[in-house]
Design a protein around this motif. Structure first.
Motif, PDB file in Angstrom:
ATOM      1  N   UNK A 145       0.829  -1.206   0.000  1.00 50.46           N
ATOM      2  CA  UNK A 145       0.000   0.000   0.000  1.00 50.46           C
ATOM      3  C   UNK A 145       0.862   1.255   0.000  1.00 50.46           C
ATOM      4  N   UNK A 146       0.310   2.325  -0.622  1.00 48.40           N
ATOM      5  CA  UNK A 146       0.959   3.629  -0.645  1.00 48.40           C
ATOM      6  C   UNK A 146      -0.125   4.701  -0.531  1.00 48.40           C
ATOM      7  N   UNK A 147       0.146   5.802   0.145  1.00 49.34           N
ATOM      8  CA  UNK A 147      -0.827   6.873   0.351  1.00 49.34           C
ATOM      9  C   UNK A 147      -0.369   8.115  -0.398  1.00 49.34           C
ATOM     10  N   UNK A 148      -1.300   8.682  -1.196  1.00 48.77           N
ATOM     11  CA  UNK A 148      -0.969   9.925  -1.905  1.00 48.77           C
ATOM     12  C   UNK A 148      -0.950  11.089  -0.931  1.00 48.77           C
ATOM     13  N   UNK A 149      -0.214  12.134  -1.346  1.00 46.07           N
ATOM     14  CA  UNK A 149      -0.078  13.304  -0.495  1.00 46.07           C
ATOM     15  C   UNK A 149      -1.254  14.264  -0.707  1.00 46.07           C
ATOM     16  N   UNK A 150      -1.386  15.273   0.210  1.00 45.67           N
ATOM     17  CA  UNK A 150      -2.387  16.337   0.029  1.00 45.67           C
ATOM     18  C   UNK A 150      -1.719  17.548  -0.617  1.00 45.67           C
ATOM     19  N   UNK A 151      -2.543  18.500  -1.108  1.00 46.17           N
ATOM     20  CA  UNK A 151      -1.997  19.654  -1.820  1.00 46.17           C
ATOM     21  C   UNK A 151      -1.374  20.685  -0.890  1.00 46.17           C
ATOM     22  N   UNK A 152      -1.713  20.662   0.399  1.00 43.42           N
ATOM     23  CA  UNK A 152      -1.145  21.589   1.371  1.00 43.42           C
ATOM     24  C   UNK A 152      -1.421  21.055   2.751  1.00 43.42           C
ATOM     25  N   UNK A 153      -1.406  21.997   3.778  1.00 48.71           N
ATOM     26  CA  UNK A 153      -1.718  21.559   5.114  1.00 48.71           C
ATOM     27  C   UNK A 153      -3.202  21.207   5.191  1.00 48.71           C
ATOM     28  N   UNK A 154      -3.513  20.311   6.094  1.00 49.49           N
ATOM     29  CA  UNK A 154      -4.912  19.933   6.216  1.00 49.49           C
ATOM     30  C   UNK A 154      -5.761  21.123   6.677  1.00 49.49           C
ATOM     31  N   UNK A 155      -6.941  21.261   6.093  1.00 47.10           N
ATOM     32  CA  UNK A 155      -7.913  22.271   6.521  1.00 47.10           C
ATOM     33  C   UNK A 155      -9.091  21.571   7.155  1.00 47.10           C
ATOM     34  N   UNK A 156      -9.928  22.371   7.863  1.00 48.74           N
ATOM     35  CA  UNK A 156     -11.084  21.753   8.512  1.00 48.74           C
ATOM     36  C   UNK A 156     -12.013  21.219   7.446  1.00 48.74           C
ATOM     37  N   UNK A 157     -12.593  20.120   7.713  1.00 49.19           N
ATOM     38  CA  UNK A 157     -13.532  19.579   6.724  1.00 49.19           C
ATOM     39  C   UNK A 157     -14.665  20.571   6.474  1.00 49.19           C
ATOM     40  N   UNK A 158     -15.086  20.593   5.275  1.00 48.72           N
ATOM     41  CA  UNK A 158     -16.207  21.476   4.920  1.00 48.72           C
ATOM     42  C   UNK A 158     -17.494  20.945   5.527  1.00 48.72           C
ATOM     43  N   UNK A 159     -17.691  19.676   5.505  1.00 50.31           N
ATOM     44  CA  UNK A 159     -18.857  19.052   6.093  1.00 50.31           C
ATOM     45  C   UNK A 159     -18.424  18.181   7.250  1.00 50.31           C
ATOM     46  N   UNK A 160     -19.264  18.087   8.279  1.00 53.59           N
ATOM     47  CA  UNK A 160     -18.924  17.248   9.420  1.00 53.59           C
ATOM     48  C   UNK A 160     -19.489  15.858   9.278  1.00 53.59           C
ATOM     49  N   UNK A 161     -20.687  15.807   8.677  1.00 51.97           N
ATOM     50  CA  UNK A 161     -21.285  14.499   8.514  1.00 51.97           C
ATOM     51  C   UNK A 161     -22.422  14.629   7.535  1.00 51.97           C
ATOM     52  N   UNK A 162     -22.941  13.540   7.213  1.00 54.37           N
ATOM     53  CA  UNK A 162     -24.096  13.517   6.324  1.00 54.37           C
ATOM     54  C   UNK A 162     -25.331  13.843   7.169  1.00 54.37           C
ATOM     55  N   UNK A 216      -9.036  12.207   7.732  1.00 53.41           N
ATOM     56  CA  UNK A 216      -9.773  12.339   8.996  1.00 53.41           C
ATOM     57  C   UNK A 216      -9.077  11.474  10.031  1.00 53.41           C
ATOM     58  N   UNK A 217      -8.679  12.101  11.140  1.00 56.35           N
ATOM     59  CA  UNK A 217      -8.015  11.358  12.193  1.00 56.35           C
ATOM     60  C   UNK A 217      -8.930  11.173  13.406  1.00 56.35           C
ATOM     61  N   UNK A 218      -9.972  12.020  13.543  1.00 61.32           N
ATOM     62  CA  UNK A 218     -10.885  11.870  14.687  1.00 61.32           C
ATOM     63  C   UNK A 218     -12.133  12.701  14.450  1.00 61.32           C
ATOM     64  N   UNK A 219     -13.119  12.442  15.243  1.00 57.26           N
ATOM     65  CA  UNK A 219     -14.366  13.221  15.219  1.00 57.26           C
ATOM     66  C   UNK A 219     -14.586  13.803  16.613  1.00 57.26           C
ATOM     67  N   UNK A 220     -15.225  14.973  16.636  1.00 56.42           N
ATOM     68  CA  UNK A 220     -15.615  15.586  17.897  1.00 56.42           C
ATOM     69  C   UNK A 220     -17.139  15.787  17.893  1.00 56.42           C
ATOM     70  N   UNK A 221     -17.773  15.416  18.944  1.00 55.63           N
ATOM     71  CA  UNK A 221     -19.221  15.683  19.112  1.00 55.63           C
ATOM     72  C   UNK A 221     -19.393  16.741  20.213  1.00 55.63           C
TER      73      UNK A 221
END
Length: 547
Positions: free
Chosen positions: A492-509, A539-544
């Motif tokens: 397995x190999x993981x592609x990189x992101x375009x920059x630093x991680x930003x907050x997700x636009x959506x939290x959930x469905x 995504x490394x974790x969720x907060x409620x």
């Protein structure tokens, strides 16, 4: 009475001695009488006057005296006859015929004769024949059997003596005669090959002569008949040296090198050679072959076997009979082991020989050396060839793998499998790429050709998703058959992101929201349904948050 002059006179048939003395006890000696002969004696007295007998007395009475017997003064009379012939028993015979000595030479009554046959050469026994009763005329003695056995072909000196009760005459020669010969009854007592004296072109043979009884004469020479696979039959004669009782050493020279000779030995007299021969064999010496082969070639007979075909060395370079070939072989897996296997030749050594090496490694380039061998060993240097065993599917997909991930691309550097796992020549690699996080059923593949002589290839996949886990699967395939490939090997190999991680636009469905208000608040949401583009990272974790 007178002057003492002795008068003697002899009349026919009488011997007379006259003494001039009248002394008593006078002795008269008569000489020249015959031995073993009876004589009559008488005496008469005379008176003498002027040397003339004038008165003659009366003769005495007769008395007889027998002269004693003496040994004969001669052994025979005339010239004896000597003859030789062959008896029905195949024994040589010597006949001796002779006349008795004259009466005057016998000196008595003959009681017999002794006839002696003495060999003039060699160490044959002396034979003595006796005649217990002798004819007064002709006598015959035969030598040739029993205690009077003689040697055919030998020369004998014949001597004779005549005997009376008083003794025997001196030996008298009757002459020499050579006994007739016959072909020997056997060829030899034993034949020995002197192995330490054998050379590449000669054989030394020790011949123990046949027994005296089997010779039937004097062994004059030996005939040796010999032949080999290369030589026609040939006969050579070797004369007896020294005493025929002695061991004879002969050397067959100018033979062919490295040949096994069959040797037949026959003993010979002047009458011919024995019909029974003694057979022996000897091999002239050999050296290791000077050449391994004229040429060799090898072909793969299977994935684990190679057939080697050998054109034998020229006959002059074989230095003997080629008994087998020694084949050495090695491959890169085994290193310089130089394993050797022995293969005995079949059929004619002039014909090509084919042998199969089995139990080899699949798809390996074997270096093969061939040596020709005879009884002395194998040629010093081999003649070489090579062959590759047939292919099989590679057991490994690659050697080392370097995978470099970009934002939307993956670069894969592939090294071909280790030599012992290729089982053939690697022609290309099949590379498969599939996103596994998030899961996707789409599979992208590339067929990457390996340039021969190079050990690595590259596969570059682009237009990938950022922040995604991809599975890379690879298999190596043979050049000879692109459908024969190794099992897939994955990582397995993981592609990189375009920059630093930003907050997700959506939290959930939002549509999957389920909130229950009790003393305990349970929040159910479906985060995995958020589009990948809305996550802006991994995504490394969720907060409620409860307000």
């Amino acid at each position: 009475l007178g002057n003492g002059t002795v008068l003697s006179m002899q009349t026919t048939g009488n011997l007379m001695h006259t003494l001039g003395s009248i002394a008593p006890n006078s002795n008269v000696e008569f000489t020249g009488l015959m031995p073993n002969t009876e004589y009559n004696f008488q005496s008469r007295a005379y008176t003498m006057f002027n040397n003339t007998a004038v008165h003659r007395g009366v003769p005495s009475s007769l008395f007889r005296i027998l002269t004693p017997m003496t040994r004969p003064s001669s052994s025979f009379s005339g010239s004896p006859s000597l003859t030789s012939s062959l008896a029905t028993s195949k024994d040589a015979m010597i006949g001796v015929s002779f006349q008795s000595p004259s009466v005057s030479e016998r000196h008595g009554n003959l009681t017999g004769f002794a006839v002696i046959a003495t060999p003039t050469t060699g160490s044959w026994p002396v034979r003595t024949a006796t005649l217990d009763s002798a004819n007064l005329t002709g006598n015959t003695v035969n030598f040739g059997s029993g205690d009077l056995d003689i040697v055919g072909g030998a020369t004998y000196s014949i001597e004779i003596r005549a005997c009376t009760s008083a003794g025997c005459s001196d030996l008298a020669s009757a002459g020499n005669i050579t006994a007739v010969s016959e072909v020997p009854a056997s060829s030899a007592t034993n034949i020995t090959i002197n192995r330490t004296a054998v050379t590449s072109t000669s054989v030394e043979i020790a011949i123990a002569p046949p027994s005296e009884r089997d010779r039937n004469g004097v062994i004059t020479h030996y005939n040796l008949t010999f032949s080999s696979p290369l030589d026609a039959s040939e006969i050579r004669q070797f004369d007896v040296v020294g005493n025929q009782d002695d061991m004879q050493t002969v050397i067959l020279r100018q033979l062919e090198e490295f040949q096994t000779y069959t040797i037949m030995t026959a003993a010979c007299t002047s009458a011919g050679c024995s019909s029974n021969v003694m057979v022996s064999s000897a091999m002239t010496l050999s050296a290791i072959p000077a050449s391994p082969a004229t040429r060799v070639w090898a072909t793969a007979a299977g994935s684990t076997s190679i057939t080697v075909t050998i054109d034998p060395p020229a006959e002059i370079a074989r230095n003997g009979l080629i008994t087998h070939y020694g084949i050495t072989f090695m491959n890169p897996l085994d290193g310089d082991l130089g394993l050797m296997r022995r293969f005995n030749i079949t059929g004619s050594q002039d014909a090509n020989q084919s042998f199969t090496l089995t139990g080899l490694e699949e798809f390996q380039n074997y270096s093969i050396g061939v040596r020709a061998c005879n009884v002395m060993g194998c040629s010093a240097n081999p003649i070489s060839t090579s062959a590759i065993t047939l292919t099989a599917a590679p057991t490994s997909s690659y050697g080392t793998l370097m995978v470099t991930a970009g934002i939307r691309n993956v670069l894969i550097q592939i090294e071909q499998p280790a030599l012992d796992s290729r089982n053939g020549i690697i022609g290309h690699f099949q590379v498969f790429l599939q996103r596994v996080v998030p899961t996707s059923t789409n599979v992208t593949s590339q067929n990457v050709t390996l340039i021969q002589g190079s050990d690595t290839v590259e596969a570059n996949f682009s237009s990938l998703h950022e922040h995604s886990v991809y599975s890379v699967s690879i298999q190596s395939c043979l050049l000879s058959d692109g459908n024969v490939c190794s099992p897939l090997m994955s990582s397995n190999i993981t592609t990189l992101s375009s920059g630093a991680d930003a907050a997700p636009t959506l939290s959930f469905d939002a549509s999957s929201n389920n909130v229950t208000f009790k003393s305990t608040v349970i929040v159910n949401f479906n985060g995995s349904s958020i589009p990948i583009d809305e996550l802006n990272g991994i995504v490394v974790s969720y907060e409620a948050i409860l307000t």
